[in-house]
Design a protein around this motif. Structure first.
Motif, mmCIF file in Angstrom:
data_model
loop_
_atom_site.group_PDB
_atom_site.id
_atom_site.type_symbol
_atom_site.label_atom_id
_atom_site.label_comp_id
_atom_site.label_asym_id
_atom_site.label_seq_id
_atom_site.Cartn_x
_atom_site.Cartn_y
_atom_site.Cartn_z
ATOM 1 N N GLY A 73 -8.272 -10.320 -22.789
ATOM 2 C CA GLY A 73 -8.557 -9.211 -22.244
ATOM 3 C C GLY A 73 -8.758 -9.325 -20.689
ATOM 4 N N PRO A 74 -8.808 -8.237 -19.941
ATOM 5 C CA PRO A 74 -8.971 -8.659 -18.569
ATOM 6 C C PRO A 74 -10.394 -8.890 -17.955
ATOM 7 N N GLU A 75 -10.585 -9.540 -16.892
ATOM 8 C CA GLU A 75 -11.763 -9.740 -16.460
ATOM 9 C C GLU A 75 -12.115 -8.631 -15.517
ATOM 10 N N VAL A 76 -13.357 -8.037 -15.638
ATOM 11 C CA VAL A 76 -13.999 -6.969 -15.163
ATOM 12 C C VAL A 76 -14.971 -7.267 -14.207
ATOM 13 N N ALA A 77 -14.770 -6.728 -12.918
ATOM 14 C CA ALA A 77 -15.779 -6.981 -11.916
ATOM 15 C C ALA A 77 -16.985 -6.076 -12.089
ATOM 16 N N GLY A 78 -18.256 -6.656 -11.840
ATOM 17 C CA GLY A 78 -19.441 -5.641 -12.141
ATOM 18 C C GLY A 78 -20.843 -6.322 -11.112
ATOM 19 N N ILE A 79 -21.687 -5.538 -10.881
ATOM 20 C CA ILE A 79 -22.721 -5.842 -10.429
ATOM 21 C C ILE A 79 -23.802 -6.344 -11.254
ATOM 22 N N GLY A 80 -24.204 -7.211 -11.085
ATOM 23 C CA GLY A 80 -25.288 -7.822 -12.046
ATOM 24 C C GLY A 80 -26.764 -7.679 -11.402
#
Length: 126
Positions: A73-80
């Protein structure tokens, strides 16, 4: 429709990618659970991934296998975000992973103490 960090949390294992000071990406497979639209993880507070995340809150998440060798699946950018009270994440991990989750959380509390773990909360980039 693009993938969200919350949807990634539905998988059994999630690859969390954090970044070193020099910008090198460091992937780590972890258990994760969904909490509303967020993805939460439970881990040891003095781990390198937590240190990297406290310095740079950019992350990527992706579905993976237990060893992190095969991603899908896709890599999803996030804020940790690191949250020092890990009780919510621990409860969600126990609920999702059943007896294995309960034993892991219990064993960690016995071995390291109740305050040795943290929650990593990942939100979608807005």
């Amino acid at each position: 429709m693009s993938e969200t960090v919350g949807a990634i949390a539905e998988s059994t294992y999630v690859m969390l990618t954090t970044y070193r000071k020099n910008g090198t990406a460091v992937p780590t497979p972890l258990w994760a659970a969904r909490d509303g639209d967020d993805l939460v993880m439970w881990t040891v507070g003095d781990s390198w991934k937590v240190k990297r995340l406290r310095r740079d809150n950019r992350v990527l998440v992706q579905t993976c296998d237990a060893r992190g060798k095969k991603t899908s699946g896709p890599e999803v950018a996030g804020i940790g975000e690191v949250i020092d009270d890990s009780s919510r994440a621990a409860d969600l991990i126990v609920k999702k992973y059943g007896i294995l989750g309960r034993l892991t959380v219990w064993g960690s509390r016995i071995r390291r103490g109740a305050d040795a773990t943290v929650e990593i909360r990942v939100r979608d980039v807005v």
